[in-house]
Scaffold this active site. Structure first.
Site, PDB file in Angstrom:
ATOM      1  CB  SER A   1       0.967  72.449-140.839  1.00  0.00           C
ATOM      2  OG  SER A   1       0.463  73.232-139.790  1.00  0.00           O
ATOM      3  CB  CYS A   2       4.696  70.729-137.188  1.00  0.00           C
ATOM      4  SG  CYS A   2       3.955  69.362-138.065  1.00  0.00           S
ATOM      5  CB  ALA A   3       6.054  74.652-134.026  1.00  0.00           C
TER       6      ALA A   3
ATOM      7  CB  ALA B   1       4.812  71.727-131.548  1.00  0.00           C
TER       8      ALA B   1
END
Lengths: 382, 503
Positions: free
Chosen positions: A19-21, A190
């Site tokens: 899970s990320c940006a 990210a």
């Protein structure tokens, strides 16, 4: 370093989940800009990553060599470079090759080396194979990524490049000295991988030709997405679900010539209930998309930012289980996981776009209208 | 000649409870129970009992118990009860042993060695009570890609898709013929198919005219005997299935003894009443794959390409290669029927020893078709011994588009798997054409039970899909990443294309 499996049989398809940006920034008039704002924005969402992956895809960085395919290749060891270059020299005319400049840094333990090659297919080879040069490049990239141990082509488009690795995005930007590059579109990522340790090749964006994809989420459908793409000649070597998105985009957009708005409807299709309620012509189209491309439905939570030259899109799964927001100010389009990242570099916005699940945000070069899906549904006819 | 067979079951009666109501006498079609007026007692001949449990369930005072005969031959792992009994029966009769229903042997079920995935933390499971989860399944041929035409802002679909079936659940009712079953059963299945938005396959014995009103939900079958096949029959169904083989008896055609061929069945099958309806082992116009292609296209021409054509084969050793040929021969749907597939009558030796488990067949066919790049041009139906919604989910994850259920639907109607279908005396009124016994099956009641079963399974399928984080079944199809194996060898895992649990 992640040990590569020797026998990548049909059942060995380890993937890395996360899970990320996401952050994407595009100048709709093709004005190139520096790393300052995009890196600032993505680092603003530090909480969404964990330092196990960061990366950038930058469009418009090699204007002087824009006619040539720019390969960014990651080498895990010196031997892998020798092996891969043997392939490259066999298949391509290489006009320029160099190590990608990086900053000496204590941040990273034993990073791989990165090389870039500006090249074009050997005309004789191209003739023999009787395919377009894009198709030729895709096949060679698959050949290296699945066939040459320790070598990974991480981007292969023209006038664009991917820079990525293990670290927070701002560290990766430092490492690759991105302040020396300018581009008109930046896709930033990210990463927060959860199920397996991150590795350099597993960082986002993923790229094939000039498509790049940054992804937040986990594709429960990965198993079937991968098997479908394998049937179409795409070998999945990066052990991560995001890879399938890049290949699916290439397959549908380039080989099947399907417009991006409809590709979004393959990835995140309307429910049958909605399709049943459509006008007959639309119903035919959307039912056909689901029947024929059902294996490419991306099921599970995702938000993605995907781009190719002149086009940047944002899309979420149809239940909108991951965040995504778009903003515009002047000639700039921003797509981000969080609004705060956009506001951190552009406190005031002309327009904010908050798509529903399965709705696509499309930004096109020299087109200041930013499309949201509802305008599309009305204009699809069967 | 004195028979040397041990009674298989012992029928016991609690004489203090028994009210002499004689329901058991009426219900038993095998003549086990008889009323002795002189003694005012009901006597039971255990040696005739088949363990169908009809009397047990119908006894109003629960006075009857049927249990295995505790008398056993001396323990012997090689010469088991079954082998000794079979030899004794054959020594008595000199004939091949017949059996009904599917193979009942151990060690041929892989479903129980496969486990499903579920979401934890990194993606959310989906709650089917609150969110839509889609299990609608289209079956039929498909193009490899779609073409669109672009004029200004308009996008027009240029590809025309072929005919297909649209099932609201990936569960269809398998071919079971009129003759093997009676009209009440057919009617119940047809009505259930309509209610569930799925399809019932009428089997190789034709379709009774009274069922034509359900024909939008009927798959009509063309088998080697060609019983009941005419233009109207072909035109009336939603799809046509060519039956090459059947999992319960690969390499043999269907056999319906003349005693079961009543006037009505004769009319539907288009044969004289009382004659044996024996389907030849091969289609005598299909001796190889190119002949199959001709039949597929002859049928498509007949119905002017308005219906998908399915080809059903028994799962055998080289199913993968055969399936690949069938795709190229122009079939829209391939039906694979595994070793557990059932039947009204089959030689026991064949039923128990010929064919391969459906799990392995589906896995290898799906993989082979992918290797050849044609998997998405056809649909694949798995059949043979599907017992639960979990079996359905696992079949889809291995690579099937949908499943056929036969035995499960009959069990819903009352069948207790006593395996005596070939006698035509089915006490539950299912595998019988005897008009009196057939009345025992109320089509209204049976239809509701089958609908309930399919609805229940569909809910469970949605639950499992949701747990895996998927809201549409197409994302499960061939998604072996969602399966893990336990207690399997490396080779078995490799053929199934699944990882070991823990990997």
């Amino acid at each position: 370093m992640y040990a590569r499996r020797e026998h990548a049989g049909s059942y060995s398809d380890d993937k890395i989940l996360g899970s990320c940006a996401l952050f994407g920034m595009m100048n709709l008039t093709c004005e190139r800009f520096s790393s300052k704002e995009p890196v600032h924005a993505i680092s603003c969402m530090r909480e969404r990553g964990n330092g196990l992956g960061g990366g950038f895809a930058i469009y418009g960085i090699y204007p002087d060599l824009a006619d040539l395919y720019a390969f960014h290749v990651m080498y895990m060891d010196p031997l892998s470079r020798r092996r891969a270059e043997k392939n490259l020299m066999r298949d391509f005319r290489i006009l320029l090759s160099e190590e990608i400049p990086t900053k000496e840094s204590n941040e990273f333990l034993d990073p791989p080396t990165f090389w870039r090659y500006f090249l074009e297919p050997k005309p004789s080879k191209l003739r023999d194979e009787n395919v377009s040069s894009d198709e030729y490049v895709v096949r060679r990239v698959m050949g290296i990524n699945t066939g040459v141990r320790g070598a990974y082509v991480i981007s292969s488009g023209k006038d664009m490049g991917v820079f990525k690795g293990i670290g927070f995005p701002e560290d990766i930007a430092d490492f690759f000295r991105l302040n020396e590059y300018r581009g008109y579109m930046w896709i930033c990522h990210a990463r927060f991988p959860t199920n397996t340790p991150g590795w350099w090749g597993g960082a986002h964006p993923f790229s094939i030709l000039d498509w790049s994809v940054a992804h937040n989420g986990e594709l429960s459908s990965y198993g079937v997405n991968r098997r479908y793409l394998e049937m179409e000649g795409y070998g999945c070597a990066m052990k991560t679900d995001t890879e399938v998105l890049a290949y699916a985009l290439d397959l549908l957009a380039r080989r099947h010539n399907i417009p991006i708005e409809l590709i979004a409807k393959v990835f995140a299709p309307p429910y049958w209930e909605e399709i049943d309620a459509m006008k007959p012509k639309e119903r035919l189209t959307f039912a056909a998309l689901r029947r024929v491309y059902g294996s490419l439905m991306m099921n599970g939570p995702f938000s993605i930012i995907a781009a190719r030259h002149g086009e940047m899109i944002g899309l979420t799964d149809r239940k909108k289980l991951r965040p995504l927001i778009g903003g515009m100010r002047g000639d700039f389009l921003y797509i981000s996981s969080e609004e705060s990242a956009i506001r951190s570099i552009s406190p005031s916005l002309d327009k904010v776009v908050r798509p529903y699940g399965g709705e696509i945000i499309v930004g096109r070069l020299r087109d200041l209208r930013v499309m949201e899906t509802p305008t599309l549904v009305g204009r699809v006819y069967a | 000649m004195r028979r040397y067979l041990l009674p298989e079951y012992i029928v016991e009666r609690d004489d203090l409870k028994c009210t002499r109501c004689k329901i058991c006498v009426e219900q038993c079609t095998y003549g086990v129970h008889n009323y002795n007026a002189i003694k005012n007692m009901i006597e039971s001949r255990s040696e005739l009992c088949v363990d169908c449990l009809r009397c047990v369930l119908f006894c109003p005072v629960n006075a009857i118990t049927v249990r295995r005969n505790p008398n056993v031959y001396k323990e012997n792992y090689h010469w088991t009860y079954e082998f000794i009994t079979s030899i004794k029966r054959q020594a008595d009769t000199g004939s091949a042993l017949l059996s009904g229903m599917g193979c009942d042997k151990q060690n041929l079920t892989y479903w129980d060695k496969l486990l499903l995935n579920a979401c934890q933390v990194t993606n959310p499971p989906i709650d089917p009570i609150r969110e839509p989860i889609e299990i609608r399944t289209y079956l039929g041929g498909k193009p490899k890609m779609l073409e669109f035409e672009f004029n200004d802002e308009d996008i027009t679909l240029g590809t025309k898709l072929g005919p297909c079936l649209c099932a609201e659940t990936p569960i269809l009712f398998a071919a079971m013929s009129y003759g093997a079953l009676n009209l009440n059963v057919h009617e119940a299945l047809a009505r259930a198919a309509v209610d569930c938005g799925t399809y019932f396959n009428c089997g190789e014995g034709g379709l009774h005219p009274s069922l034509y009103k359900y024909s939008d939900h009927t798959i009509v079958q063309v088998a080697s005997g060609r019983f009941g096949v005419d233009l109207k029959y072909l035109s009336v169904g939603a799809a046509i299935e060519i039956k090459i083989g059947q999992g319960a008896k690969p390499g043999i055609g269907g056999h319906l003894p003349g005693e079961k061929v009543s006037d009505d069945i004769a009319m539907v099958r288009m044969i004289p009443a009382g004659t044996d309806a024996i389907s030849p082992a091969p289609h005598h116009d299909i001796y190889s794959i190119e002949d199959l292609r001709q039949l597929i296209y002859a049928l498509k021409e007949t119905v002017e390409y308005t219906k998908p054509v399915a080809v059903k084969i028994a799962a055998v050793h080289n199913s993968a290669a055969i399936a690949s040929g069938i795709v190229r021969a122009g079939a829209d749907i391939i039906v694979l029927d595994g070793v557990r597939g059932a039947t009204g009558a089959a030689p026991k030796a064949i039923r128990d020893n010929v064919g391969i488990p459906i799990e392995l067949a589906v896995a290898s066919v799906d993989q082979r078709l992918r290797d050849e790049g044609v998997r998405d041009e056809v649909s694949l139906i798995a059949s043979g011994g599907i017992r639960s919604s979990a079996d359905v989910v696992k079949a889809v994850a291995l690579g099937a588009d949908a499943v056929y259920i036969g035995t499960a639907a009959l069990i819903a109607m009352g069948c207790t798997l006593c395996q005596k279908c070939y006698t035509g005396k089915c006490p539950w009124g299912i595998a019988t054409t005897d008009p009196e016994i057939s009345k025992r099956l109320n089509p209204e009641d049976a239809y509701k039970r089958v609908v309930n079963l399919v609805k229940a399974w569909s809910i469970e399928i949605k639950e499992m899909l949701g747990a895996m984080g998927m809201d549409a079944i197409e994302s499960l199809r061939g998604n072996r990443e969602q399966l893990r194996g336990v207690g399997l060898t490396d080779r078995e895992l490799e053929i199934l294309g699944v990882k070991m649990a823990g990997e």
